[in-house]
Structures are given as C-alpha cells and as structure tokens.
Design a protein around this motif. Structure first.
Motif, PDB file in Angstrom:
ATOM      1  N   TRP A   1      46.297  22.568  27.851  1.00 54.59           N
ATOM      2  CA  TRP A   1      47.299  21.855  28.650  1.00 54.59           C
ATOM      3  C   TRP A   1      48.270  22.810  29.303  1.00 54.59           C
ATOM      4  CZ3 TRP A   1      44.419  18.013  28.149  1.00 54.59           C
ATOM      5  CH2 TRP A   1      43.849  17.691  26.948  1.00 54.59           C
TER       6      TRP A   1
ATOM      7  N   THR B   1      53.577  21.468  33.964  1.00 51.23           N
ATOM      8  CA  THR B   1      54.420  22.581  33.529  1.00 51.23           C
ATOM      9  C   THR B   1      53.798  23.915  33.950  1.00 51.23           C
ATOM     10  OG1 THR B   1      53.317  22.847  31.383  1.00 51.23           O
ATOM     11  CG2 THR B   1      55.111  21.228  31.507  1.00 51.23           C
TER      12      THR B   1
ATOM     13  N   ASN C   1      48.800  18.095  31.799  1.00 51.06           N
ATOM     14  CA  ASN C   1      49.978  18.576  32.532  1.00 51.06           C
ATOM     15  C   ASN C   1      50.964  19.346  31.665  1.00 51.06           C
ATOM     16  OD1 ASN C   1      50.878  16.400  31.026  1.00 51.06           O
ATOM     17  ND2 ASN C   1      52.175  15.553  32.648  1.00 51.06           N
TER      18      ASN C   1
ATOM     19  N   PRO D   1      49.873  14.755  26.503  1.00 47.49           N
ATOM     20  CA  PRO D   1      49.584  15.175  27.873  1.00 47.49           C
ATOM     21  C   PRO D   1      49.127  14.032  28.772  1.00 47.49           C
ATOM     22  CG  PRO D   1      47.769  15.770  26.439  1.00 47.49           C
ATOM     23  CD  PRO D   1      48.844  15.219  25.550  1.00 47.49           C
ATOM     24  N   ASP D   2      49.501  14.121  30.032  1.00 47.81           N
ATOM     25  CA  ASP D   2      48.935  13.265  31.072  1.00 47.81           C
ATOM     26  C   ASP D   2      47.756  14.001  31.688  1.00 47.81           C
ATOM     27  OD1 ASP D   2      51.077  11.275  30.926  1.00 47.81           O
ATOM     28  OD2 ASP D   2      52.318  12.782  31.931  1.00 47.81           O
TER      29      ASP D   2
ATOM     30  N   ASN E   1      54.191  12.756  35.220  1.00 48.76           N
ATOM     31  CA  ASN E   1      55.134  13.839  34.963  1.00 48.76           C
ATOM     32  C   ASN E   1      54.587  15.134  35.560  1.00 48.76           C
ATOM     33  OD1 ASN E   1      57.063  12.379  33.133  1.00 48.76           O
ATOM     34  ND2 ASN E   1      55.176  12.136  31.939  1.00 48.76           N
TER      35      ASN E   1
ATOM     36  N   HIS F   1      52.601  18.283  28.955  1.00 49.27           N
ATOM     37  CA  HIS F   1      53.551  17.465  28.212  1.00 49.27           C
ATOM     38  C   HIS F   1      52.930  17.002  26.899  1.00 49.27           C
ATOM     39  CE1 HIS F   1      56.638  16.913  31.454  1.00 49.27           C
ATOM     40  NE2 HIS F   1      55.608  17.343  32.180  1.00 49.27           N
TER      41      HIS F   1
END
Length: 204
Positions: free
Chosen positions: A204, A56, A21, A26-27, A53, A23
């Motif tokens: 990501w 992005t 994602n 990352p998730d 989350n 972050h």
C-alpha cells in the motif's frame, strides 16, 4: 504438466492482485485479474480506481501510482459490479492471499469465491529453505525473472507473473490434484485485514 496428469477443479481459477492508497484500511487504487493458466499473449484485466482518500507518498513509492494518475478514473461504485462479475464463483489465487482477499472482501461484502489459494504458502512448501518468499525473490529462485515484462508492484504485472509462479509451484510440488494443492495452500477461514509480513513488503 498436462491436463490429463493433474485433476483440476471444475471452477475457473483466477489470479488477483491489488494496490492501495496507503490508508488503514486501504482503499483500492488498482485491481487486476489474470487468467490461469497464463498464456504468453494474455493480458490481465485491470482497473485504475480513484479512491475516496488521496494516495499517500509511501504508497506511491511502492507501486508508482500517483493521485494525478487516477484523478480521471472511475470510483469504486462505478466498477464494482463489473469486478464482482469477474470474481464470483471462481478460485481466488494471490500471493499473500489473505491480504488481497480481505481488501476485496471489504469492498465486495456479498461476494463469495469458490475458494482461496495462497501462492506464498505453496512457495514455502515447495522452497522451504529459500531466504525469502516474496514474489520478487521467488521470480529469481524459480528462474521466472526473465518472464517479467512490466513493472512489479503494479497489479497487472504482479497478477500475471503470479499465474506463472502458480504453474511452476504446482509442477515442483509433485501433486496430482487441486485437492492436494488445497491441503497445502488453501486459506480456510480468511484472516482479518492486517499488514503483510515483512518479507512480502508493503502493498500500500
């Protein structure tokens, strides 16, 4: 290359690819597992995952997965047991495997694979003079570009073509056993989670 010419491991080999994602750390928003050896009609198992989350815009620009695509998808806790069952006791193969492995391991801390093979390392051994060893570039170098039938940078298609790449690299390496492949491309001690090298690009 037939099975009688190459000494395979007793454990199953699977190809894994993940998307995150954006972050740090990352998730997961997508995870795919492709069978090996690849079959013409075999589709990878894949999951779209709603991360805790939001995705992005930078990550969306890489893999094309938007928040609206995962809003109604299960969260990680809903699928983690199923994913772990598919991964446990098998050889974990990925392109730039330390990155994919570290993300999966963070999500499944008790999971232990049979071993970890990095097709990026193997490709550098087989094609040391290639201008790039990114997955996309290698598909051109190896003549596998025509085998792409879906979207690269999506976990399912990346896992599927990495399975094809692994077969190609084993054939070109002239090795006779999985043990020899391990000497070239196995990650003995998984690296801490870190950003991928520039030639691989951001996942990501």
């Amino acid at each position: 290359m037939s099975d009688t010419e190459f000494a395979w491991p007793s454990e199953q080999i699977i190809i894994v690819d993940v998307e995150g994602n954006g972050h740090i750390p990352p998730d997961l928003v997508e995870l795919a597992i492709a069978a090996f050896p690849a079959t013409k009609d075999g589709a990878p198992i894949s999951w779209l995952i709603k991360p805790p989350n939001r995705i992005t815009w930078q990550a969306k620009n890489v893999h094309g997965i938007d928040n609206s695509d995962v809003d109604n998808c299960p969260g990680w806790d809903d699928i983690k047991d199923e994913v772990e069952q598919e991964l446990t006791g098998k050889w974990f193969v990925a392109h730039n495997a330390s990155v994919d492995y570290s993300v999966v391991k963070r999500h499944l801390p008790d999971w232990v694979p049979a071993g970890i093979i990095d097709t990026l390392r193997l490709a550098r051994h087989v094609y040391p003079n290639a201008s790039s060893h990114s997955l996309a570039a290698l598909l051109t170098t190896t003549g596998l570009r025509d085998a792409v039938s879906g979207e690269l940078h999506r976990a399912g298609e990346d896992a599927r073509v990495t399975a094809l790449l692994l077969t190609h690299l084993i054939e070109k390496s002239s090795t006779k056993s999985w043990i020899e492949i391990c000497k070239i491309a196995q990650i003995q001690k998984p690296a801490e989670e870190k950003a991928p090298p520039p030639e691989q690009g951001s996942l990501w």
